[in-house]
Structures are given as structure tokens and as C-alpha cells.
Design a protein around this motif. Structure first.
Motif, PDB file in Angstrom:
ATOM      1  N   GLU A   1       0.944  -1.134   0.053  1.00 24.77           N
ATOM      2  CA  GLU A   1       0.141  -0.001   0.084  1.00 24.77           C
ATOM      3  C   GLU A   1       0.929   1.328  -0.063  1.00 24.77           C
ATOM      4  OE1 GLU A   1       0.166  -1.482   4.212  1.00 24.77           O
ATOM      5  OE2 GLU A   1       0.117  -2.445   2.204  1.00 24.77           O
ATOM      6  N   GLY A   2       2.241   1.251  -0.277  1.00 26.03           N
ATOM      7  CA  GLY A   2       2.984   2.254  -0.187  1.00 26.03           C
ATOM      8  C   GLY A   2       3.879   2.512   1.031  1.00 26.03           C
ATOM      9  N   SER A   3       4.375   3.560   1.164  1.00 23.90           N
ATOM     10  CA  SER A   3       5.172   3.946   2.294  1.00 23.90           C
ATOM     11  C   SER A   3       4.505   4.767   3.571  1.00 23.90           C
ATOM     12  CB  SER A   3       6.490   4.671   1.888  1.00 23.90           C
ATOM     13  OG  SER A   3       7.051   4.191   0.942  1.00 23.90           O
ATOM     14  N   ILE A   4       5.107   4.328   4.685  1.00 26.67           N
ATOM     15  CA  ILE A   4       4.431   5.125   5.902  1.00 26.67           C
ATOM     16  C   ILE A   4       5.577   6.078   6.351  1.00 26.67           C
ATOM     17  CG2 ILE A   4       3.866   5.140   8.215  1.00 26.67           C
ATOM     18  CD1 ILE A   4       2.089   2.785   7.361  1.00 26.67           C
ATOM     19  N   LEU A   5       5.212   7.502   6.657  1.00 24.71           N
ATOM     20  CA  LEU A   5       6.186   8.454   7.141  1.00 24.71           C
ATOM     21  C   LEU A   5       5.309   9.045   8.111  1.00 24.71           C
ATOM     22  CD1 LEU A   5       8.946  10.529   5.036  1.00 24.71           C
ATOM     23  CD2 LEU A   5       7.945  11.209   7.467  1.00 24.71           C
ATOM     24  N   ALA A   6       5.737   8.999   9.505  1.00 22.11           N
ATOM     25  CA  ALA A   6       5.172   9.748  10.685  1.00 22.11           C
ATOM     26  C   ALA A   6       5.956  10.228  11.499  1.00 22.11           C
ATOM     27  CB  ALA A   6       4.116   8.505  11.162  1.00 22.11           C
ATOM     28  N   PHE A   7       5.415  11.114  12.273  1.00 18.76           N
ATOM     29  CA  PHE A   7       6.330  11.826  13.427  1.00 18.76           C
ATOM     30  C   PHE A   7       5.460  12.141  14.497  1.00 18.76           C
ATOM     31  CE2 PHE A   7       4.880  15.509  10.739  1.00 18.76           C
ATOM     32  CZ  PHE A   7       4.426  16.188  11.472  1.00 18.76           C
ATOM     33  N   ALA A   8       6.175  12.253  15.670  1.00 15.96           N
ATOM     34  CA  ALA A   8       5.547  12.710  16.781  1.00 15.96           C
ATOM     35  C   ALA A   8       6.580  13.282  18.026  1.00 15.96           C
ATOM     36  CB  ALA A   8       4.932  11.521  17.771  1.00 15.96           C
ATOM     37  N   LYS A   9       5.997  13.764  18.836  1.00 16.44           N
ATOM     38  CA  LYS A   9       6.842  14.340  19.953  1.00 16.44           C
ATOM     39  C   LYS A   9       6.444  13.952  21.421  1.00 16.44           C
ATOM     40  CE  LYS A   9       4.601  18.923  20.533  1.00 16.44           C
ATOM     41  NZ  LYS A   9       3.567  18.733  19.611  1.00 16.44           N
ATOM     42  N   PRO A  10       7.266  13.906  22.379  1.00 15.37           N
ATOM     43  CA  PRO A  10       6.979  13.564  23.676  1.00 15.37           C
ATOM     44  C   PRO A  10       5.608  14.367  24.100  1.00 15.37           C
ATOM     45  CG  PRO A  10       9.159  13.742  23.919  1.00 15.37           C
ATOM     46  CD  PRO A  10       8.709  14.375  22.435  1.00 15.37           C
ATOM     47  N   GLY A  11       4.588  13.712  24.574  1.00 16.13           N
ATOM     48  CA  GLY A  11       3.181  14.245  25.299  1.00 16.13           C
ATOM     49  C   GLY A  11       2.216  14.350  24.147  1.00 16.13           C
ATOM     50  N   ASP A  12       2.522  13.947  22.746  1.00 19.86           N
ATOM     51  CA  ASP A  12       1.467  13.892  21.835  1.00 19.86           C
ATOM     52  C   ASP A  12       0.647  12.443  22.079  1.00 19.86           C
ATOM     53  OD1 ASP A  12       2.171  16.164  20.477  1.00 19.86           O
ATOM     54  OD2 ASP A  12       3.238  14.989  18.731  1.00 19.86           O
ATOM     55  N   GLU A  13      -0.556  12.501  21.683  1.00 18.32           N
ATOM     56  CA  GLU A  13      -1.544  11.315  21.774  1.00 18.32           C
ATOM     57  C   GLU A  13      -1.304  10.444  20.755  1.00 18.32           C
ATOM     58  OE1 GLU A  13      -5.294  12.741  22.624  1.00 18.32           O
ATOM     59  OE2 GLU A  13      -4.888  13.663  24.434  1.00 18.32           O
ATOM     60  N   ARG A  14      -1.020  10.914  19.587  1.00 19.58           N
ATOM     61  CA  ARG A  14      -0.985   9.926  18.035  1.00 19.58           C
ATOM     62  C   ARG A  14       0.341  10.416  17.496  1.00 19.58           C
ATOM     63  NH1 ARG A  14      -3.218  12.736  13.909  1.00 19.58           N
ATOM     64  NH2 ARG A  14      -4.202  14.476  14.247  1.00 19.58           N
ATOM     65  N   TRP A  15       0.789   9.471  16.546  1.00 21.28           N
ATOM     66  CA  TRP A  15       1.609   9.730  15.616  1.00 21.28           C
ATOM     67  C   TRP A  15       0.975  10.449  14.446  1.00 21.28           C
ATOM     68  CZ3 TRP A  15       6.883   8.984  15.986  1.00 21.28           C
ATOM     69  CH2 TRP A  15       7.114   7.987  17.030  1.00 21.28           C
ATOM     70  N   VAL A  16       1.530  11.647  13.731  1.00 23.90           N
ATOM     71  CA  VAL A  16       0.920  12.344  12.547  1.00 23.90           C
ATOM     72  C   VAL A  16       1.780  11.847  11.463  1.00 23.90           C
ATOM     73  CG1 VAL A  16       0.711  14.585  11.322  1.00 23.90           C
ATOM     74  CG2 VAL A  16       0.793  14.472  14.024  1.00 23.90           C
ATOM     75  N   LEU A  17       0.846  11.377  10.182  1.00 27.13           N
ATOM     76  CA  LEU A  17       1.173  10.977   8.980  1.00 27.13           C
ATOM     77  C   LEU A  17       1.394  11.954   7.991  1.00 27.13           C
ATOM     78  CD1 LEU A  17      -1.191   7.817   8.567  1.00 27.13           C
ATOM     79  CD2 LEU A  17       1.204   7.715   9.324  1.00 27.13           C
ATOM     80  N   VAL A  18       2.597  11.995   7.492  1.00 27.20           N
ATOM     81  CA  VAL A  18       2.828  12.687   6.323  1.00 27.20           C
ATOM     82  C   VAL A  18       2.075  12.289   5.082  1.00 27.20           C
ATOM     83  CG1 VAL A  18       4.579  13.444   4.843  1.00 27.20           C
ATOM     84  CG2 VAL A  18       5.284  13.339   7.187  1.00 27.20           C
ATOM     85  N   LYS A  19       1.501  13.372   4.477  1.00 21.98           N
ATOM     86  CA  LYS A  19       0.494  12.832   3.424  1.00 21.98           C
ATOM     87  C   LYS A  19       1.210  12.593   2.156  1.00 21.98           C
ATOM     88  CE  LYS A  19      -2.954  16.334   5.107  1.00 21.98           C
ATOM     89  NZ  LYS A  19      -3.718  17.367   4.888  1.00 21.98           N
ATOM     90  N   ALA A  20       2.292  13.134   1.631  1.00 23.18           N
ATOM     91  CA  ALA A  20       2.721  12.842   0.469  1.00 23.18           C
ATOM     92  C   ALA A  20       3.663  11.819   0.690  1.00 23.18           C
ATOM     93  CB  ALA A  20       3.388  14.123  -0.458  1.00 23.18           C
ATOM     94  N   THR A  21       3.285  10.400   0.529  1.00 23.06           N
ATOM     95  CA  THR A  21       4.465   9.408   0.879  1.00 23.06           C
ATOM     96  C   THR A  21       4.372   8.424  -0.524  1.00 23.06           C
ATOM     97  OG1 THR A  21       2.698   7.976   1.755  1.00 23.06           O
ATOM     98  CG2 THR A  21       4.164   9.534   3.270  1.00 23.06           C
ATOM     99  N   ASN A  22       3.948   9.045  -1.685  1.00 26.01           N
ATOM    100  CA  ASN A  22       4.125   7.923  -2.655  1.00 26.01           C
ATOM    101  C   ASN A  22       5.519   7.710  -3.293  1.00 26.01           C
ATOM    102  OD1 ASN A  22       1.472   7.857  -3.049  1.00 26.01           O
ATOM    103  ND2 ASN A  22       1.222   9.706  -4.028  1.00 26.01           N
ATOM    104  N   ASP A  23       6.598   8.618  -3.085  1.00 28.80           N
ATOM    105  CA  ASP A  23       7.825   8.669  -3.708  1.00 28.80           C
ATOM    106  C   ASP A  23       8.644   7.614  -2.516  1.00 28.80           C
ATOM    107  OD1 ASP A  23       7.761  10.187  -5.828  1.00 28.80           O
ATOM    108  OD2 ASP A  23       7.909  12.137  -4.654  1.00 28.80           O
ATOM    109  N   LEU A  24       9.116   6.720  -3.087  1.00 28.74           N
ATOM    110  CA  LEU A  24       9.883   5.736  -2.204  1.00 28.74           C
ATOM    111  C   LEU A  24      11.329   6.357  -1.794  1.00 28.74           C
ATOM    112  CD1 LEU A  24      10.704   2.966  -0.748  1.00 28.74           C
ATOM    113  CD2 LEU A  24      11.449   2.187  -3.003  1.00 28.74           C
ATOM    114  N   LEU A  25      11.449   6.677  -0.599  1.00 31.69           N
ATOM    115  CA  LEU A  25      12.848   7.094  -0.194  1.00 31.69           C
ATOM    116  C   LEU A  25      13.934   5.874   0.279  1.00 31.69           C
ATOM    117  CD1 LEU A  25      11.444   9.788   2.723  1.00 31.69           C
ATOM    118  CD2 LEU A  25      11.964   9.836   0.198  1.00 31.69           C
ATOM    119  N   ARG A  26      14.812   5.789  -0.598  1.00 29.00           N
ATOM    120  CA  ARG A  26      15.755   4.776  -0.605  1.00 29.00           C
ATOM    121  C   ARG A  26      16.902   4.733   0.343  1.00 29.00           C
ATOM    122  NH1 ARG A  26      14.784   2.023  -5.154  1.00 29.00           N
ATOM    123  NH2 ARG A  26      13.263   2.967  -6.361  1.00 29.00           N
TER     124      ARG A  26
END
Length: 316
Positions: free
Chosen positions: A111-136
């Protein structure tokens, strides 16, 4: 964090004593990490921190030397299907926004790549929307997260909308596109405070009979100029550069005299499982190549050389 000697992958994750190497000074220390009794190492970031995950998906960012830790949102809401104790997924992790956020990157799924980020205290991970390009290949550099596509160096832009509208943006164009059919690889690495790219190529060459029955490997080093958006040829500044599937690392042969200057090191596994690996080197100045430390057994001789340790580290 190194593997080697009795600290092999077979002893993970419940072996709590690990060896850490300071690549700036050459000092090596052994550290007890009690968290490894009930946590797996999800990923070791390029900043020397450990990203640990518990069986229930809880994530902790740990400085193994100071014992400082930060709690992050659980990964149960993300589709990191292989993320549990004893496995290593996602493919890479790093710090962005001057160390305030953690980025996770995972590829190789239908289904493609997943790229997400979070900081301490966050309740969830935030997904980066544009993940169609494969980062090698990915790396954290100067507070931002970069990756390589077939023709560009991309950066995760977290500045818009408080990070909720994060996206991938082009940071620089490659001088030469990566040719998948030719088994090209590209690796980002920091050298003397500059973002650099190693482009490894493999091309068919004619043998003595005039047929294309042999291969020639070459390497070129480029500086990723973020101001101009271009990748331009550069020098290795006397470094030894280790490149791998998950990360790359440049070290000084003045600290590790057994290594060669201006040289790229890469490990290659043999085709037969359990038959070991060899370390291939490419000298950037004259194009010379060497192959050494050829192991006929998966049980490597001990103690490991520094080249063994660093090639195992960059391979992840």
C-alpha cells in the motif's frame, strides 16, 4: 550501538549489555540497558538514541548513557506490522525540528510507504500525506529529515499548520538519476557538517571475448547544496565512509588508523545463506577497489575489526 563478540543478533533482544562506540574519539564502553528485558529496539537513530517498543506498542526514546527517556505515542495506530520485540521495523528513524520530534519511516509494503512523526506528550503519530515517492535512504541532518528518490533528495517539511500538513518537498536534484535496473544505490551521509551523497553504480563491461559478462562498480561523492538545490561533485575530506541499507557514517582514519582515507566501505552478503559476507572498498581518488574480510562462516572470527563493526552497524 554495536554488535560483535558475544553481542550478536541471536542474543537480542533480551541481552541487556550492549557496546557503544564514540566514532569521534574511538572510545568504546559497555552499558547495561535494563529496558531490553521487556522492550525491543525498534530503531537506533543517527543521533545515538535508542527507540524502544514494548509488547503493547508503547514507544520510548532513550539516551542509553545518561538514562534520560521520553515517552512517545504507541505505534499500535500505525501499520508497522513487524514492529514487536525481536523485530526491527520501521526502516529508519530520526529527529527533526531541532530534536523536538521523532520521525519514523517504513517502506516495502504493497500500500506504499509510511512516514510519521510525533513528540513527547503527543497522543498519536501524525502521518505525512505525500508518501508516494519511495525514499531509498534517509538521514537526520541539521534538524530535518531527508531521503533519496530516483532523481532527487527530498526533505520532510513540518513547518506548515503546526505539522499537521507535513509533506515531502524536493531539497535538491541528483546530478545523475538512480537506475534501478543497474542496481544503483544512493546513500546520504554527513561529512564535516555538510550533507553529502554517495552514488554507487554497477555496470556491465565487456570481457576478453567481447561479451558483456562482467561487472564494474564505481562510486561518486556529491555535496547536496540545499541553497542551490543541486548535487555537485565533492571530496571526502580524508574520511572513510561506510554505507548500508539503513544508514551511512563517515569517520576519520586518524581515529581508526586501520581504515583508509577517501574510501567507501560496503558489505556484501554471499548468495548462500549462512555463508558469511565480504567487505568491498572503493577508493574515490583513483577508482581502485578491494575486497577483504571474506568470511566462510556466519560465525565471524573475534574480535571484530573496526571495519566489521561499522559495516554491521550501517546495515542495521
Amino acid at each position: 550501538m554495536l554488535l560483535g563478540g558475544e553481542l550478536t543478533a541471536a542474543g537480542a533482544p533480551h541481552c541487556t549489555r550492549r557496546r557503544f562506540l564514540n566514532v569521534s574519539t574511538g572510545q568504546c564502553v559497555q552499558v547495561q540497558i535494563p529496558e531490553l528485558h521487556d522492550h525491543g529496539v525498534l530503531r537506533s537513530s543517527t543521533e545515538g538514541l535508542l527507540l524502544l517498543v514494548a509488547t503493547g506498542g508503547a514507544v520510548r526514546l532513550l539516551n542509553p548513557l545518561t538514562r534520560q527517556a521520553a515517552e512517545l505515542p504507541p505505534i499500535t495506530g500505525l501499520d508497522f506490522t513487524h514492529a514487536h520485540i525481536g523485530q526491527v521495523s520501521p526502516n529508519n528513524a530520526g529527529l527533526v525540528d531541532d530534536g523536538r520530534r521523532v520521525v519514523l519511516y517504513d517502506y516495502g509494503r504493497e500500500e506504499g510507504s509510511i512516514l510519521a512523526f510525533a513528540k513527547p506528550g503527543d497522543e498519536r503519530w501524525v502521518l505525512v500525506k505525500a508518501t508516494n515517492d519511495l525514499l531509498r535512504h534517509t538521514v537526520s541532518f541539521a534538524g530535518r529529515f531527508y531521503g533519496v528518490t530516483l532523481d532527487s533528495v527530498m526533505v520532510v517539511d513540518t513547518t506548515a499548520g503546526g505539522g499537521e500538513d507535513a509533506k515531502l518537498a524536493m531539497a535538491a536534484k541528483l546530478a545523475t538519476p538512480i537506475r534501478q535496473m543497474m542496481n544503483d544505490t544512493a546513500h546520504l551521509v554527513e561529512i564535516a557538517g555538510k550533507l553529502m551523497l554517495v552514488h554507487r553504480k554497477m555496470r556491465c563491461v565487456r570481457g576478453a571475448g567481447g561479451e558483456y559478462n562482467d561487472f564494474k562498480r564505481t562510486c561518486k561523492l556529491y555535496r547536496v547544496n540545499l541553497a542551490t538545490g543541486k548535487a555537485t561533485p565533492a571530496a571526502a575530506r580524508g574520511r572513510a565512509i561506510f554505507v548500508g541499507r539503513r544508514r551511512s557514517l563517515a569517520v576519520s582514519p586518524q581515529v581508526f588508523p586501520s581504515l583508509s582515507t577517501n574510501t567507501v566501505y560496503a558489505a556484501r552478503d554471499f548468495d548462500v545463506p549462512g555463508s558469511g559476507r565480504e567487505i568491498c572498498t572503493y577508493h574515490l581518488r583513483d577508482g581502485g577497489t578491494e575486497t577483504f574480510n571474506c568470511h566462510e562462516s556466519s560465525l565471524l572470527p573475534h574480535p571484530w575489526s573496526i571495519a566489521d563493526c561499522l559495516t554491521a552497524y550501517v546495515r542495521g
